[in-house]
Design a protein around this motif. Structure first.
Motif, PDB file in Angstrom:
ATOM      1  N   ASP A  59      -1.699  -2.939  -4.336  1.00 12.00           N
ATOM      2  CA  ASP A  59      -3.075  -2.560  -4.012  1.00 12.00           C
ATOM      3  C   ASP A  59      -4.020  -3.720  -4.286  1.00 12.00           C
ATOM      4  O   ASP A  59      -4.866  -4.085  -3.446  1.00 12.00           O
ATOM      5  CB  ASP A  59      -3.449  -1.335  -4.860  1.00 12.00           C
ATOM      6  CG  ASP A  59      -4.846  -0.804  -4.571  1.00 12.00           C
ATOM      7  OD1 ASP A  59      -5.392  -1.110  -3.496  1.00 12.00           O
ATOM      8  OD2 ASP A  59      -5.382  -0.081  -5.430  1.00 12.00           O
ATOM      9  N   ASP A  88       3.493   5.107   0.554  1.00 10.03           N
ATOM     10  CA  ASP A  88       3.939   3.719   0.621  1.00 10.03           C
ATOM     11  C   ASP A  88       5.452   3.604   0.805  1.00 10.03           C
ATOM     12  O   ASP A  88       6.046   2.573   0.516  1.00 10.03           O
ATOM     13  CB  ASP A  88       3.519   2.973  -0.652  1.00 10.03           C
ATOM     14  CG  ASP A  88       4.028   3.644  -1.923  1.00 10.03           C
ATOM     15  OD1 ASP A  88       4.232   4.867  -1.904  1.00 10.03           O
ATOM     16  OD2 ASP A  88       4.223   2.935  -2.925  1.00 10.03           O
ATOM     17  N   TYR A 115      -0.240   3.080   0.240  1.00  8.02           N
ATOM     18  CA  TYR A 115      -0.250   2.261  -0.975  1.00  8.02           C
ATOM     19  C   TYR A 115      -0.198   3.139  -2.221  1.00  8.02           C
ATOM     20  O   TYR A 115      -0.280   4.363  -2.138  1.00  8.02           O
ATOM     21  CB  TYR A 115      -1.511   1.401  -1.007  1.00  8.02           C
ATOM     22  CG  TYR A 115      -2.761   2.148  -1.449  1.00  8.02           C
ATOM     23  CD1 TYR A 115      -3.397   1.837  -2.646  1.00  8.02           C
ATOM     24  CD2 TYR A 115      -3.287   3.204  -0.692  1.00  8.02           C
ATOM     25  CE1 TYR A 115      -4.533   2.535  -3.071  1.00  8.02           C
ATOM     26  CE2 TYR A 115      -4.416   3.896  -1.102  1.00  8.02           C
ATOM     27  CZ  TYR A 115      -5.029   3.558  -2.300  1.00  8.02           C
ATOM     28  OH  TYR A 115      -6.144   4.251  -2.719  1.00  8.02           O
ATOM     29  N   LYS A 172      -6.949   3.488   3.616  1.00  9.72           N
ATOM     30  CA  LYS A 172      -5.845   3.379   2.658  1.00  9.72           C
ATOM     31  C   LYS A 172      -5.406   4.781   2.244  1.00  9.72           C
ATOM     32  O   LYS A 172      -6.220   5.595   1.803  1.00  9.72           O
ATOM     33  CB  LYS A 172      -6.277   2.543   1.458  1.00  9.72           C
ATOM     34  CG  LYS A 172      -6.496   1.071   1.828  1.00  9.72           C
ATOM     35  CD  LYS A 172      -7.084   0.273   0.680  1.00  9.72           C
ATOM     36  CE  LYS A 172      -6.074   0.049  -0.406  1.00  9.72           C
ATOM     37  NZ  LYS A 172      -6.630  -0.797  -1.502  1.00  9.72           N
TER      38      LYS A 172
END
Length: 333
Positions: free
Chosen positions: A135, A159, A128, A154
């Protein structure tokens, strides 16, 4: 940071009288590069649907895009998130419609991974970009479903679809129109998880203007809105007509097949089932406000009622009911 200008005049004089003041041209700035995301704006310019003198300009990578619109007394299109956060920080702007009635954010996994639902992402690595629309929307979706975000790793700045194919992450958060098309050499079969399918509905891209322009030239805002609606109608009425127009709209010619693919991905956002082009509703704005507060990205110092206008949409559709009629453009061609 560069600004590409595209000043387009209709070939024939429009039937409606110009509503622009003697001050001359008003800018319509796009927060991004020329492409499918701005097809309605580009079509409106190329086809002469604005009766006012409108200068369309792509202005990507401007970190203060909303403030730029306010300073230049212009019209802009950017994400609902960028708009609302800037308005909370004092930018004197008003939203009057949306091009994407829902977020374009999606979560992608490899089809072979078997990860098809949000619950499947628990215990996985998700690529991300920090504080991005993706997000914020992802976190809101997981929280709404009661899934443990603490059990998701994460991974910032991973991404890309390359990172997904290379196994650096198990899923990525990206825009629906960024995925590789089937003709691409990098095409891989993907699973797509859409936040809308799990109850997250927020305005995607929104049209807004400086408060000064809204108050001093409301007839121009109405004219631009009508032109934008017709531009999106033209875009989706017949790809055989619209794609060649759009491919040649920017400084560099766009790939027609890629453009058509992106338009197909974006169509449900421009015209959701049962919706009208541009016609956002209050519930989407309230949801966006709530998830931004949940993400602690800002404080609601300016209430929605002062930054979001619904009257322009009501007036345009009341005066021109044909704009809402499900004509040929309602079926993908």
């Amino acid at each position: 940071m560069g600004t590409a200008l595209l000043l387009l005049r209709p070939d024939a004089a429009p039937v409606r009288a110009p509503t622009a003041s003697a001050a001359g041209t008003v800018k319509l700035l796009l927060d991004g590069q020329y492409g499918a995301r701005f097809a309605g704006e580009l079509s409106a310019s190329r086809q002469g649907y604005f009766s006012s003198r409108i200068e369309v300009a792509a202005q990507p990578e401007d970190p203060e895009f909303v403030q730029t619109i306010a300073r230049q007394h212009a019209i802009g299109v950017t994400s609902g998130q960028k708009f609302l956060l800037a308005s909370w920080r004092g930018a004197p702007v008003t939203a009057f419609a949306a091009s994407f009635l829902d977020t374009s954010v999606a979560i992608f996994t490899l089809e072979s991974s078997g990860l098809r639902r949000p619950a499947d992402l628990v215990g996985k690595r998700v690529g991300y970009r920090r504080a991005s629309e993706g997000d914020v929307v992802f976190d809101a979706m997981m929280a709404q479903l009661g899934l443990p975000r603490s059990q998701i790793t994460k991974v910032p700045d991973r991404d890309s679809f390359e990172a997904l194919r290379g196994g650096q992450v198990d899923a990525i958060i990206a825009a629906i129109d960024e995925q590789p098309d089937p003709s691409s050499s990098t095409f891989t079969k993907l699973n797509v998880i859409k936040p809308q399918d799990y109850g997250i509905h927020v305005p995607g891209l929104v049209y807004f203007a400086s408060n000064a322009l809204v108050h001093e030239q409301p007839s121009m805002i109405a004219d631009v809105l009508q032109g934008l609606i017709r531009g999106w109608q033209f875009t989706y009425a017949d790809y055989a007509r619209s794609v060649p127009v759009l491919a040649g709209a920017g400084p560099a010619r766009l790939n027609s097949e890629r453009l058509k693919f992106e338009l197909q991905q974006l169509r449900p956002l421009v015209l959701p089932t049962g919706g009208r082009i541009g016609d956002y509703d209050e519930s989407r704005w309230r949801t966006l406000r709530d998830i931004l507060l949940f993400a602690k990205l800002g404080e609601e110092d300016v209430p929605l009622a002062q930054t979001v206008n619904y009257q322009f949409l009501r007036d345009v559709y009341r005066r021109s009911p044909d704009l809402a009629a499900p004509g040929a453009w309602s079926e993908e061609k």
